[in-house]
Scaffold this motif. Structure first.
Motif, PDB file in Angstrom:
ATOM      1  N   LYS A  57     -11.957   0.281   7.080  1.00  0.00           N
ATOM      2  CA  LYS A  57     -11.202   0.968   6.034  1.00  0.00           C
ATOM      3  C   LYS A  57      -9.893   1.518   6.624  1.00  0.00           C
ATOM      4  N   ALA A  58     -10.034   2.200   7.770  1.00  0.00           N
ATOM      5  CA  ALA A  58      -8.859   2.766   8.427  1.00  0.00           C
ATOM      6  C   ALA A  58      -7.910   1.667   8.899  1.00  0.00           C
ATOM      7  N   THR A  59      -8.475   0.527   9.292  1.00  0.00           N
ATOM      8  CA  THR A  59      -7.653  -0.592   9.752  1.00  0.00           C
ATOM      9  C   THR A  59      -6.747  -1.102   8.641  1.00  0.00           C
ATOM     10  N   GLU A  60      -7.277  -1.218   7.425  1.00  0.00           N
ATOM     11  CA  GLU A  60      -6.461  -1.708   6.311  1.00  0.00           C
ATOM     12  C   GLU A  60      -5.364  -0.710   5.957  1.00  0.00           C
ATOM     13  N   LYS A  61      -5.657   0.592   6.111  1.00  0.00           N
ATOM     14  CA  LYS A  61      -4.616   1.601   5.898  1.00  0.00           C
ATOM     15  C   LYS A  61      -3.563   1.511   7.002  1.00  0.00           C
ATOM     16  N   TYR A  62      -4.036   1.265   8.215  1.00  0.00           N
ATOM     17  CA  TYR A  62      -3.127   1.067   9.353  1.00  0.00           C
ATOM     18  C   TYR A  62      -2.234  -0.148   9.101  1.00  0.00           C
ATOM     19  N   ASN A  63      -2.843  -1.239   8.624  1.00  0.00           N
ATOM     20  CA  ASN A  63      -2.072  -2.451   8.322  1.00  0.00           C
ATOM     21  C   ASN A  63      -1.011  -2.182   7.255  1.00  0.00           C
ATOM     22  N   GLY A  64      -1.400  -1.380   6.231  1.00  0.00           N
ATOM     23  CA  GLY A  64      -0.452  -1.056   5.172  1.00  0.00           C
ATOM     24  C   GLY A  64       0.729  -0.262   5.702  1.00  0.00           C
ATOM     25  N   ALA A  65       0.445   0.721   6.569  1.00  0.00           N
ATOM     26  CA  ALA A  65       1.518   1.527   7.155  1.00  0.00           C
ATOM     27  C   ALA A  65       2.407   0.671   8.053  1.00  0.00           C
ATOM     28  N   LYS A  66       1.782  -0.253   8.769  1.00  0.00           N
ATOM     29  CA  LYS A  66       2.543  -1.136   9.668  1.00  0.00           C
ATOM     30  C   LYS A  66       3.454  -2.058   8.857  1.00  0.00           C
ATOM     31  N   GLU A  67       2.936  -2.579   7.751  1.00  0.00           N
ATOM     32  CA  GLU A  67       3.734  -3.460   6.889  1.00  0.00           C
ATOM     33  C   GLU A  67       4.899  -2.684   6.271  1.00  0.00           C
ATOM     34  N   GLN A  68       4.641  -1.430   5.858  1.00  0.00           N
ATOM     35  CA  GLN A  68       5.694  -0.607   5.290  1.00  0.00           C
ATOM     36  C   GLN A  68       6.763  -0.291   6.337  1.00  0.00           C
ATOM     37  N   GLN A  69       6.320  -0.054   7.566  1.00  0.00           N
ATOM     38  CA  GLN A  69       7.272   0.212   8.639  1.00  0.00           C
ATOM     39  C   GLN A  69       8.200  -0.980   8.855  1.00  0.00           C
ATOM     40  N   THR A  70       7.627  -2.176   8.856  1.00  0.00           N
ATOM     41  CA  THR A  70       8.429  -3.389   9.035  1.00  0.00           C
ATOM     42  C   THR A  70       9.437  -3.541   7.905  1.00  0.00           C
ATOM     43  N   ARG A  71       8.974  -3.287   6.673  1.00  0.00           N
ATOM     44  CA  ARG A  71       9.867  -3.421   5.506  1.00  0.00           C
ATOM     45  C   ARG A  71      10.996  -2.392   5.578  1.00  0.00           C
ATOM     46  N   LEU A  72      10.645  -1.154   5.881  1.00  0.00           N
ATOM     47  CA  LEU A  72      11.656  -0.101   5.954  1.00  0.00           C
ATOM     48  C   LEU A  72      12.667  -0.359   7.071  1.00  0.00           C
ATOM     49  N   GLN A  73      12.178  -0.874   8.201  1.00  0.00           N
ATOM     50  CA  GLN A  73      13.080  -1.161   9.304  1.00  0.00           C
ATOM     51  C   GLN A  73      14.109  -2.213   8.906  1.00  0.00           C
ATOM     52  N   LYS A  74      13.654  -3.231   8.173  1.00  0.00           N
ATOM     53  CA  LYS A  74      14.567  -4.270   7.694  1.00  0.00           C
ATOM     54  C   LYS A  74      15.601  -3.679   6.733  1.00  0.00           C
ATOM     55  N   GLU A  75      15.147  -2.788   5.848  1.00  0.00           N
ATOM     56  CA  GLU A  75      16.057  -2.178   4.886  1.00  0.00           C
ATOM     57  C   GLU A  75      17.079  -1.293   5.593  1.00  0.00           C
ATOM     58  N   ALA A 160      20.885   5.189   3.727  1.00  0.00           N
ATOM     59  CA  ALA A 160      20.362   4.831   5.050  1.00  0.00           C
ATOM     60  C   ALA A 160      19.654   6.017   5.692  1.00  0.00           C
ATOM     61  N   GLN A 161      20.222   7.212   5.511  1.00  0.00           N
ATOM     62  CA  GLN A 161      19.609   8.413   6.082  1.00  0.00           C
ATOM     63  C   GLN A 161      18.247   8.678   5.459  1.00  0.00           C
ATOM     64  N   ALA A 162      18.144   8.483   4.140  1.00  0.00           N
ATOM     65  CA  ALA A 162      16.865   8.672   3.443  1.00  0.00           C
ATOM     66  C   ALA A 162      15.828   7.661   3.934  1.00  0.00           C
ATOM     67  N   LYS A 163      16.261   6.409   4.109  1.00  0.00           N
ATOM     68  CA  LYS A 163      15.352   5.371   4.602  1.00  0.00           C
ATOM     69  C   LYS A 163      14.882   5.681   6.021  1.00  0.00           C
ATOM     70  N   LEU A 164      15.783   6.219   6.839  1.00  0.00           N
ATOM     71  CA  LEU A 164      15.400   6.596   8.194  1.00  0.00           C
ATOM     72  C   LEU A 164      14.331   7.692   8.174  1.00  0.00           C
ATOM     73  N   GLY A 165      14.448   8.607   7.218  1.00  0.00           N
ATOM     74  CA  GLY A 165      13.422   9.644   7.068  1.00  0.00           C
ATOM     75  C   GLY A 165      12.085   9.053   6.672  1.00  0.00           C
ATOM     76  N   ASP A 166      12.116   8.107   5.718  1.00  0.00           N
ATOM     77  CA  ASP A 166      10.884   7.418   5.305  1.00  0.00           C
ATOM     78  C   ASP A 166      10.265   6.661   6.481  1.00  0.00           C
ATOM     79  N   LEU A 167      11.118   6.051   7.281  1.00  0.00           N
ATOM     80  CA  LEU A 167      10.650   5.281   8.436  1.00  0.00           C
ATOM     81  C   LEU A 167       9.953   6.195   9.439  1.00  0.00           C
ATOM     82  N   ALA A 168      10.527   7.363   9.669  1.00  0.00           N
ATOM     83  CA  ALA A 168       9.926   8.316  10.602  1.00  0.00           C
ATOM     84  C   ALA A 168       8.558   8.774  10.096  1.00  0.00           C
ATOM     85  N   ASP A 169       8.448   9.037   8.783  1.00  0.00           N
ATOM     86  CA  ASP A 169       7.163   9.447   8.197  1.00  0.00           C
ATOM     87  C   ASP A 169       6.131   8.334   8.321  1.00  0.00           C
TER      88      ASP A 169
END
Length: 341
Positions: A57-75, A160-169
């Motif tokens: 269960k935690a792994t799938e949440k980890y995967n979701g956070a990792k996928e979001q991190q990748t998306r945010l980094q690209k943005e 960009a600053q807002a996205k950087l904040g989201d990325l840090a979270d």
């Protein structure tokens, strides 16, 4: 005159009784500790399986956070590139206006509006009609473009600053989920280590038996759901025996959703990374009798496990830590629905 009577000492009989009572209490405590029953192999396995399920269960949440991190980094990267290009364009526009001003100065007079621009922010006076009236059409156009570019850059920098904040979270959440998975796995390993060598060997034998059963799986006359489902399923079959590792998406190890997303990628089809997202990636099929080979199958109420329907009541999946990609009965877990991609 104060009395100096000596305090009465306890009798030898009383001391003996107290000592004997204390000794008996210690002995009973020791016996109780020794008599505490050790959990059986099956009880340990049940607890370990529960911990593995929680880890998944935690792994799938980890995967979701990792996928979001990748998306945010690209943005963030795209926005920063946009800001850099915009700044270059702005610098070019300013340089061009500066050239016009130099030419005016050399010819005997600098337009007051241009002079004002060069000495302060154009936003200060572009809103004043009197300034615009003093400008030539080309200068007006240049200043208006500069103003527009400045506003666009300010907005992009803010975004960009807002996205950087989201990325840090998201990175913080990623670390939390990773620690949660590792804690569950460490607890499971501690339980396994509490077993005797004979009991651990028995559990290992059970896993070997499951792998042998997988090798003999009868898929019947399974019909693929589609050409791409057939290609994805074939890619999955090529990875039978590959170990489960949380957060892994192939090709040498997988978790459950990493396995299915990798297999579909080999068929040229992109699907989401997590089991919960894959649950919404196609048409849902609620009846097991309507499932076809290559359909995704979703398990548990929170949809934290996914695999392929293989045919004849069998699934192909990456089960959990300590196992490998293999066939198993669809009834080994609480089936929710299938998904046809």
């Amino acid at each position: 005159m104060a009395s100096h009577r000596r305090a009465k000492q306890p009798g030898r009989t009383r001391v003996t009784v107290l000592t004997a009572t204390a000794a008996a209490a210690v002995a009973l405590t020791s016996q109780a500790a020794q008599a505490a029953p050790q959990p059986s192999k099956n009880e340990v396995k049940e607890k370990v399986d529960k911990l593995y399920e929680e880890a998944e269960k935690a792994t799938e949440k980890y995967n979701g956070a990792k996928e979001q991190q990748t998306r945010l980094q690209k943005e963030v990267d795209a926005l920063q590139d946009k800001v850099a290009r915009g700044q270059d364009e702005l610098n070019t526009l300013r340089a061009g206006l500066g050239t016009v001003a130099s030419a005016q100065y050399r010819s005997g007079g600098l337009d007051p509006a241009v002079q004002l621009f060069l000495s302060s922010d154009p936003d200060t006076y572009l809103d004043q009609a009197s300034a615009l009236d003093q400008l030539g059409s080309k200068q007006t156009e240049a200043l208006t473009e500069i103003q527009s570019k400045q506003r666009t850059l300010a907005q992009q920098r803010k975004e960009a600053q807002a996205k950087l904040g989201d990325l840090a979270d998201t990175r913080k959440e990623l670390g939390t989920k990773k620690r949660e998975v590792q804690t569950r796995l460490a607890s499971a390993q501690k339980l396994l280590n509490s077993l005797s060598a004979k009991e651990r060997a028995a559990l290992k034998k059970d896993e070997s038996r499951a792998n042998r059963a997988s090798a003999r799986a009868d898929l019947g006359k399974a019909v693929p759901a589609s050409g791409r489902a057939a290609a994805a399923f074939a890619a999955g079959q090529s990875k039978i025996g590959t170990p489960y590792v949380y957060g892994a998406s192939g090709p040498n190890s997988f978790d459950c959703s990493g396995f299915t997303s990798w297999a579909f990628a080999q068929a040229g089809v992109g699907i989401p990374r997590t089991s919960q997202a894959q649950a919404n990636a196609g048409t849902r099929i609620y009846s097991q009798s309507q499932l076809k080979q290559g359909d995704l199958v979703i398990f548990y109420g929170d949809q934290h496990h996914v695999g392929f329907y293989a045919g004849n009541g069998q699934i192909l999946h990456a089960p959990r830590t300590g196992t490998v990609v293999r066939y198993e009965s669809i009834n080994n877990m609480p089936f929710q629905f299938g998904v046809r991609i």
